[in-house]
Enzyme design. Structure first.
Site, PDB file in Angstrom:
ATOM      1  N   LYS A 103      34.055  37.754  45.240  1.00 57.53           N
ATOM      2  CA  LYS A 103      34.894  38.795  44.640  1.00 57.53           C
ATOM      3  C   LYS A 103      35.022  40.041  45.520  1.00 57.53           C
ATOM      4  CE  LYS A 103      34.382  37.694  39.726  1.00 57.53           C
ATOM      5  NZ  LYS A 103      34.034  38.234  38.385  1.00 57.53           N
ATOM      6  N   ASP A 150      44.758  49.376  41.711  1.00 56.31           N
ATOM      7  CA  ASP A 150      43.889  50.543  41.518  1.00 56.31           C
ATOM      8  C   ASP A 150      42.624  50.199  40.735  1.00 56.31           C
ATOM      9  OD1 ASP A 150      45.523  52.213  42.935  1.00 56.31           O
ATOM     10  OD2 ASP A 150      46.564  53.018  41.175  1.00 56.31           O
ATOM     11  N   SER A 176      37.392  26.412  34.001  1.00 63.56           N
ATOM     12  CA  SER A 176      38.691  27.024  34.291  1.00 63.56           C
ATOM     13  C   SER A 176      39.820  26.001  34.361  1.00 63.56           C
ATOM     14  CB  SER A 176      38.619  27.800  35.615  1.00 63.56           C
ATOM     15  OG  SER A 176      37.764  28.908  35.491  1.00 63.56           O
ATOM     16  N   ASP A 197      39.465  41.440  34.777  1.00 61.95           N
ATOM     17  CA  ASP A 197      38.361  41.811  33.887  1.00 61.95           C
ATOM     18  C   ASP A 197      38.582  43.209  33.332  1.00 61.95           C
ATOM     19  OD1 ASP A 197      37.094  39.412  34.335  1.00 61.95           O
ATOM     20  OD2 ASP A 197      35.758  40.196  35.884  1.00 61.95           O
ATOM     21  N   GLY A 210      24.726  44.204  36.161  1.00 66.98           N
ATOM     22  CA  GLY A 210      25.336  43.243  37.069  1.00 66.98           C
ATOM     23  C   GLY A 210      26.763  43.615  37.399  1.00 66.98           C
TER      24      GLY A 210
END
Length: 230
Positions: free
Chosen positions: A56, A68, A15, A92, A118
């Site tokens: 997360k 949302d 990253s 994502d 997952g």
């Protein structure tokens, strides 16, 4: 830290290299152990961060606002600090949705097969549901509940391919028949074609059917009637 990535173990992450190539700010990789997580989030001394496993879901109680799409997925991977208030998002969702739309992949009223169960499968469920998918089937190494195994998925895909091939053969027969009959018999051809469409359960084949249907029927009006009935 102003900008960076929050996680527990991040030695694998690229990253920093990616962000600093496409931006003009310093991006920090920040490994935070479980026992320091609460302190980090309570202090929230950052402008914006990305969040990865295992945090997360754990960051959600610290947020003042959650988008949302992130709510639907139940996970946040981006947090923006706006004047001390923390706003959570899930990029994502946006990435997968835009990938589907950009490539003109039609999802509405279709059956979608999702490989894996997952965290990303939650994103897939939210995106494809919002895009109008008729049914979602999740494939797992160790299926539970409504999930299916990879062996079952393979068998289902083989059946779809076989059915699609059979439909193509039926259409070729109808096209050949159309060349040999008169106007009074064309109505029967239409009826036969409707039977094919009614029994056809593979939505992917409908675009193909529509592309050849005008070669079989007399007018565009007939085409619309057949498609409506299908």
């Amino acid at each position: 830290m102003k900008y960076g990535l929050l996680g527990e173990r991040l030695g694998h992450s690229f990253s920093k290299e990616i962000h600093e190539q496409i931006s003009n700010y310093q991006y920090e990789i920040t490994e935070v152990p479980f026992d320091k997580f609460d302190e980090f989030m309570t202090k929230h001394d950052f402008i914006a961060i990305n969040v990865t496993i295992p945090y997360k879901e754990k960051v959600i109680p610290y947020l003042d606002y959650i988008d949302d799409s992130a709510k639907k997925i139940g996970a946040v991977n981006t947090i923006v600090n706006k004047n001390g208030k923390l706003y959570g998002y899930n990029t994502d969702y946006l990435g997968l949705r835009d990938l589907v739309l950009t490539n003109n992949i039609e999802v509405k009223n279709k059956k979608v097969l999702v490989l894996g169960t997952g965290g990303t499968s939650k994103t897939s469920k939210a995106v494809f549901t919002d895009l109008g998918a008729k049914e979602l089937v999740f494939v797992s190494i160790d299926p539970v509940g409504d999930e299916i195994s990879y062996e079952d998925a393979k068998a289902e895909l083989q059946e779809i391919a076989l059915n699609k091939a059979n439909i193509s053969q039926e259409l070729e027969k109808l096209k050949a028949l159309n060349k040999t009959i008169g106007e009074k018999d064309r109505k029967q051809v239409s009826v036969d074609l409707m039977k094919v469409l009614k029994t056809e359960e593979i939505l992917e084949a409908k675009k193909y059917l529509k592309s050849v249907i005008s070669e079989i029927l007399v007018s565009n009006d007939d085409v619309e009637v057949v498609l409506d009935i299908a």
